[in-house]
Write a protein that holds these residues in place. Structure first.
Motif, mmCIF file in Angstrom:
data_model
loop_
_atom_site.group_PDB
_atom_site.id
_atom_site.type_symbol
_atom_site.label_atom_id
_atom_site.label_comp_id
_atom_site.label_asym_id
_atom_site.label_seq_id
_atom_site.Cartn_x
_atom_site.Cartn_y
_atom_site.Cartn_z
ATOM 1 N N PHE A 337 54.882 37.996 37.085
ATOM 2 C CA PHE A 337 53.642 37.708 36.354
ATOM 3 C C PHE A 337 53.692 36.283 35.803
ATOM 4 O O PHE A 337 54.715 35.835 35.290
ATOM 5 N N GLU A 338 52.562 35.566 35.929
ATOM 6 C CA GLU A 338 52.485 34.220 35.355
ATOM 7 C C GLU A 338 51.388 34.108 34.303
ATOM 8 O O GLU A 338 51.632 33.666 33.201
ATOM 9 N N PHE A 339 50.174 34.505 34.642
ATOM 10 C CA PHE A 339 49.113 34.458 33.632
ATOM 11 C C PHE A 339 48.007 35.422 34.007
ATOM 12 O O PHE A 339 47.963 35.957 35.116
ATOM 13 N N GLN A 340 47.108 35.648 33.048
ATOM 14 C CA GLN A 340 45.963 36.506 33.309
ATOM 15 C C GLN A 340 44.710 35.874 32.729
ATOM 16 O O GLN A 340 44.753 35.104 31.767
ATOM 17 N N ILE A 341 43.577 36.204 33.362
ATOM 18 C CA ILE A 341 42.275 35.706 32.930
ATOM 19 C C ILE A 341 41.585 36.808 32.147
ATOM 20 O O ILE A 341 41.535 37.962 32.577
ATOM 21 N N MET A 342 41.045 36.454 30.998
ATOM 22 C CA MET A 342 40.435 37.430 30.108
ATOM 23 C C MET A 342 38.923 37.509 30.346
ATOM 24 O O MET A 342 38.305 36.564 30.851
ATOM 25 N N PRO A 343 38.298 38.612 29.948
ATOM 26 C CA PRO A 343 36.849 38.762 30.195
ATOM 27 C C PRO A 343 35.996 37.766 29.416
ATOM 28 O O PRO A 343 34.854 37.499 29.793
ATOM 29 N N GLN A 344 36.549 37.180 28.340
ATOM 30 C CA GLN A 344 35.786 36.198 27.557
ATOM 31 C C GLN A 344 35.398 34.978 28.378
ATOM 32 O O GLN A 344 34.446 34.265 28.029
ATOM 33 N N LEU A 345 36.108 34.718 29.458
ATOM 34 C CA LEU A 345 35.783 33.569 30.297
ATOM 35 C C LEU A 345 34.358 33.663 30.845
ATOM 36 O O LEU A 345 33.691 32.643 31.051
ATOM 37 N N LEU A 346 33.887 34.876 31.070
ATOM 38 C CA LEU A 346 32.547 35.070 31.641
ATOM 39 C C LEU A 346 31.458 34.420 30.791
ATOM 40 O O LEU A 346 30.419 34.023 31.302
ATOM 41 N N GLY A 356 24.681 37.418 37.126
ATOM 42 C CA GLY A 356 25.044 37.784 38.492
ATOM 43 C C GLY A 356 26.025 38.922 38.569
ATOM 44 O O GLY A 356 26.038 39.829 37.729
ATOM 45 N N ALA A 357 26.901 38.846 39.568
ATOM 46 C CA ALA A 357 27.780 39.969 39.862
ATOM 47 C C ALA A 357 29.119 39.906 39.149
ATOM 48 O O ALA A 357 29.845 40.885 39.131
ATOM 49 N N LEU A 358 29.482 38.758 38.582
ATOM 50 C CA LEU A 358 30.825 38.605 38.040
ATOM 51 C C LEU A 358 31.094 39.551 36.882
ATOM 52 O O LEU A 358 30.306 39.643 35.946
ATOM 53 N N ASP A 359 32.220 40.211 36.959
ATOM 54 C CA ASP A 359 32.624 41.116 35.895
ATOM 55 C C ASP A 359 34.074 41.511 36.147
ATOM 56 O O ASP A 359 34.479 41.711 37.292
ATOM 57 N N TRP A 360 34.854 41.600 35.074
ATOM 58 C CA TRP A 360 36.232 42.078 35.201
ATOM 59 C C TRP A 360 36.760 42.449 33.822
ATOM 60 O O TRP A 360 36.248 42.016 32.788
ATOM 61 N N GLY A 361 37.801 43.274 33.821
ATOM 62 C CA GLY A 361 38.532 43.532 32.589
ATOM 63 C C GLY A 361 39.568 42.446 32.401
ATOM 64 O O GLY A 361 39.630 41.788 31.367
ATOM 65 N N THR A 362 40.369 42.237 33.434
ATOM 66 C CA THR A 362 41.313 41.123 33.468
ATOM 67 C C THR A 362 41.673 40.830 34.915
ATOM 68 O O THR A 362 41.619 41.714 35.776
ATOM 69 N N ILE A 363 42.006 39.584 35.188
ATOM 70 C CA ILE A 363 42.511 39.179 36.503
ATOM 71 C C ILE A 363 43.931 38.691 36.295
ATOM 72 O O ILE A 363 44.174 37.758 35.516
ATOM 73 N N VAL A 364 44.869 39.325 36.967
ATOM 74 C CA VAL A 364 46.291 39.055 36.759
ATOM 75 C C VAL A 364 46.836 38.281 37.952
ATOM 76 O O VAL A 364 46.536 38.615 39.103
ATOM 77 N N VAL A 365 47.626 37.259 37.674
ATOM 78 C CA VAL A 365 48.156 36.380 38.725
ATOM 79 C C VAL A 365 49.679 36.455 38.739
ATOM 80 O O VAL A 365 50.336 36.237 37.715
ATOM 81 N N TYR A 366 50.226 36.769 39.917
ATOM 82 C CA TYR A 366 51.669 36.816 40.123
ATOM 83 C C TYR A 366 52.056 35.693 41.093
ATOM 84 O O TYR A 366 51.384 35.488 42.110
ATOM 85 N N THR A 367 53.144 34.992 40.788
ATOM 86 C CA THR A 367 53.593 33.892 41.639
ATOM 87 C C THR A 367 55.056 34.075 42.010
ATOM 88 O O THR A 367 55.765 34.885 41.409
ATOM 89 N N CYS A 368 55.499 33.318 42.977
ATOM 90 C CA CYS A 368 56.882 33.410 43.459
ATOM 91 C C CYS A 368 57.862 33.215 42.304
ATOM 92 O O CYS A 368 57.824 32.210 41.600
ATOM 93 N N GLN A 383 42.726 42.411 40.145
ATOM 94 C CA GLN A 383 41.625 42.566 39.201
ATOM 95 C C GLN A 383 41.624 43.987 38.673
ATOM 96 O O GLN A 383 41.516 44.946 39.438
ATOM 97 N N GLN A 384 41.762 44.127 37.367
ATOM 98 C CA GLN A 384 41.689 45.438 36.745
ATOM 99 C C GLN A 384 40.404 45.513 35.925
ATOM 100 O O GLN A 384 40.087 44.608 35.157
ATOM 101 N N ASP A 385 39.660 46.578 36.115
ATOM 102 C CA ASP A 385 38.406 46.752 35.407
ATOM 103 C C ASP A 385 38.576 47.696 34.224
ATOM 104 O O ASP A 385 39.529 48.475 34.166
ATOM 105 N N PHE A 386 37.646 47.614 33.285
ATOM 106 C CA PHE A 386 37.682 48.524 32.151
ATOM 107 C C PHE A 386 37.525 49.948 32.632
ATOM 108 O O PHE A 386 36.803 50.227 33.591
ATOM 109 N N LYS A 387 38.177 50.861 31.972
ATOM 110 C CA LYS A 387 38.136 52.272 32.355
ATOM 111 C C LYS A 387 36.706 52.781 32.345
ATOM 112 O O LYS A 387 35.961 52.546 31.397
ATOM 113 N N GLY A 388 36.296 53.419 33.423
ATOM 114 C CA GLY A 388 34.962 53.971 33.498
ATOM 115 C C GLY A 388 33.894 52.964 33.882
ATOM 116 O O GLY A 388 32.723 53.280 33.860
ATOM 117 N N ASN A 389 34.330 51.743 34.253
ATOM 118 C CA ASN A 389 33.356 50.720 34.633
ATOM 119 C C ASN A 389 32.797 51.052 35.992
ATOM 120 O O ASN A 389 33.498 51.092 36.990
#
Length: 394
Positions: A337-346, A356-368, A383-389
């Motif tokens: 794991f390196e970093f994650q993007i939070m929904p506040q970015l939207l 538009g269509a953009l929506d997420w709970g969090t986007i998680v980035v893994y690197t070598c 990309q993990q979405d909020f439960k029940g989304n």
């Protein structure tokens, strides 16, 4: 809070520190299990009127606009950056400048691209089909940047891939494979973007003999709002010994349940009653409430950076385990794991993104985990979405 841009220029990592950064996620999680909340680095949005300071020579972390490429010669092939669901070009979302201090990673950036198709988002709940992460890095001495860069200079900001004969897409800033056959003055990464630009403006300007294209870094109809990402250390509030912990509140609530007295909770409106009800909610959705509690410390955060740490998941559903994360495609080392993007970015991308269509709970980035030497490599995202989304309702 005084936000401060992260500076790596004077950081030096020992051999032990570098090796620690390559520990697989699950192993590190065990080592820190006893620690409840460890501060990480947070990214916040800061608007800049002088967006030329967010160009390649200044190694920016930013959202929106066009990519400020680190390697000015070896750009990714447009095919690599296409959505794996609809196979159309993705849109540049953000980039993080995150060098690690070693010789091979003196300069290091990770770029995120995302598909904005509504259909792809409906089909991409809790997945990664519509997101591309691209890692690139350079040694301290390289073909592009001086070891001791100059202060901000608007002329230096014009330095980019075009200085090395690389042609960029007029709409998205990705390496181009196509150009306008009539005027031969503008380039595109795909036929899709060429058609979009033709409908938007080029059908008119192409016929003008004095037509001169805008600079390669200029925004377009396909770019999100451009802002800087500034980094600051997360502040974990010190809990007061006078207040009950969540486990104590939950224990008290369960005692009331056993005595048949919980039915009256909420009738008095007291703060203690509200806290016990919140504790009960915490038990029913522990992962989300942990997320909500942690984000409440710094509500405006858009990035959580903690290389080698663990993500802050938004739901108990679709949480990745270590064996769910594929190894590096180049060196086969485990990704971390390196970093994650939070929904506040939207909230910062622009009205088009919000509607538009953009929506997420969090986007998680893994690197070598070994951060193997490469001019460019696609890394793993989730990309993990909020439960029940339910995206079908949108």
């Amino acid at each position: 809070m005084n936000l401060k841009k992260r500076s790596y220029a004077n950081e030096h990592y020992s051999k032990d520190q570098i090796e620690c950064a390559t520990i697989p996620i699950m192993e590190k999680a065990k080592a820190s299990k006893s620690v409840k909340e460890i501060p990480v680095e947070l990214g916040f949005v800061e608007e800049r009127t002088e967006t030329w300071k967010l160009t390649s020579p200044y190694f920016p972390s930013k959202i929106g606009g066009k990519p400020a490429w680190l390697n000015l010669k070896d750009l990714p092939n447009p095919e690599v950056l296409k959505c794996s669901s609809c196979h159309e070009p993705t849109q540049f979302l953000l980039q993080i400048y995150a060098p690690l201090g070693a010789v091979a990673t003196a300069h290091r950036s990770i770029f995120l691209f995302i598909c904005t198709s509504k259909a792809c988002y409906r089909d991409s709940t809790n997945t990664n089909k519509n997101i591309v992460a691209y890692r690139t890095q350079l040694e301290y001495v390289n073909d592009f940047y001086a070891p001791n860069p100059k202060d901000f200079d608007i002329e230096l900001a014009k330095f980019g891939p075009q200085n090395f004969g690389v042609k960029l897409c007029r709409l998205c800033g990705v390496m181009s494979n196509n150009h306008c056959g009539a005027c031969e003055k503008v380039n595109y990464c795909s036929k899709v973007h060429q058609k979009q630009d033709w409908s938007y403006r080029h059908s008119t300007e192409c016929k003008k003999q004095d037509f001169k294209p805008e600079p390669p870094t200029a925004p377009s109809i396909l770019t999100f709002n451009e802002c800087e990402i500034v980094i600051d250390k997360e502040i974990i509030p010190k809990s007061s010994s006078k207040h009950q912990s969540d486990s104590e509140k939950l224990k008290e609530y369960e005692q009331l349940l056993a005595e048949g007295k919980a039915g009256s909770l909420g009738s008095d409106g007291s703060s203690s009653t509200k806290e016990m009800l919140e504790a009960a909610s915490y038990k029913s959705d522990k992962v989300f409430n942990k997320f909500r509690k942690r984000v409440a410390y710094e509500p405006q955060q858009i990035i959580r950076y903690d290389r080698g740490g663990e993500p802050l998941w938004v739901s108990s559903e679709q949480i990745l385990l270590s064996n769910d994360i594929p190894p590096c495609c180049l060196c086969k080392s485990p990704r971390i794991f390196e970093f994650q993007i939070m929904p506040q970015l939207l909230n910062h991308l622009g009205q088009e993104a919000i509607e538009g269509a953009l929506d997420w709970g969090t986007i998680v980035v893994y690197t070598c985990g070994n951060d193997c030497k490469t001019s460019g490599e696609v890394e793993f995202t989730w990309q993990q979405d909020f439960k029940g989304n339910d995206k079908d309702e949108k």
